[in-house]
Design an enzyme around this catalytic site. Structure first.
Site, PDB file in Angstrom:
ATOM      1  N   CYS A  61       0.863  -1.179   0.000  1.00 21.91           N
ATOM      2  CA  CYS A  61       0.000   0.000   0.000  1.00 21.91           C
ATOM      3  C   CYS A  61       0.901   1.231   0.000  1.00 21.91           C
ATOM      4  CB  CYS A  61      -0.898   0.084   1.217  1.00 21.91           C
ATOM      5  SG  CYS A  61      -0.992  -1.339   2.257  1.00 21.91           S
ATOM      6  N   GLU A  72      -8.528   7.843   2.250  1.00 20.99           N
ATOM      7  CA  GLU A  72      -7.920   7.520   0.970  1.00 20.99           C
ATOM      8  C   GLU A  72      -8.931   7.173  -0.110  1.00 20.99           C
ATOM      9  OE1 GLU A  72      -3.537   5.999   2.164  1.00 20.99           O
ATOM     10  OE2 GLU A  72      -5.012   4.423   1.845  1.00 20.99           O
TER      11      GLU A  72
END
Length: 174
Positions: free
Chosen positions: A62, A110
């Site tokens: 990530c 996000e």
């Protein structure tokens, strides 16, 4: 090293220092990758030096893209930088948005481009110790169970991905 990430400030996509973006809880761009081997998912335990969620288990990779970096380019770059993985075929699985407290007064908000890749036969890992302290291959059912029974050992985003977005990310497996 570039520490700014693409974040929305007053509705405008703007380069913002990544720590500031997290302290302010600004919505920002991100990329997440799941490398699969049959029914197993490669997960990583974040290095203890990470600025948030150190020592917690996360999906394979990530990160935040650089300004104007294409999501797929970012995903391939970070797979290599974090785990030494190169040459995998990344398959886009759309976008996911989430907001989660990640400790230390920081919020991850996000908009994430998700990718999956099948591990080629004989793929080797070379984890960067500044990024990754451990890796494991875990069957999806076992991983789901662990993210519930041992929630504090896993990053909030991995728990969210598996509880809310598994069918999008891992269709037919979710």
């Amino acid at each position: 090293m570039n520490t700014s990430i693409p974040a929305w400030v007053d509705g405008v996509l703007t380069p913002v220092d990544k720590i500031e973006a997290h302290l302010r809880g600004l919505r920002h761009k991100a990329v997440s990758v799941f490398v699969l081997r049959g029914d197993e998912i490669l997960i990583q335990r974040r290095a203890l030096g990470k600025y948030h969620t150190p020592g917690l288990w996360a999906n394979t990779c990530c990160t935040h893209p650089h300004w104007d970096e294409a999501p797929e380019t970012c995903a391939a770059r970070r797979l290599e930088e974090e785990l030494g993985i190169t040459g995998v075929a990344l398959e886009p699985r759309g976008q996911v948005e989430y907001r989660a407290n990640v400790g230390g007064g920081m919020i991850e908000h996000e908009l994430v481009d998700i990718f999956v890749a099948e591990a080629p036969e004989g793929m080797t890992l070379a984890p960067n110790p500044d990024e990754v302290m451990d890796t494991d291959w875990v069957a999806l059912d076992a991983l789901r169970a662990r993210t519930v029974s041992e929630a504090g050992s896993f990053t909030p985003w991995l728990r969210i991905y598996l509880s809310d977005h598994a069918e999008q990310i891992l269709p037919g497996r979710g």
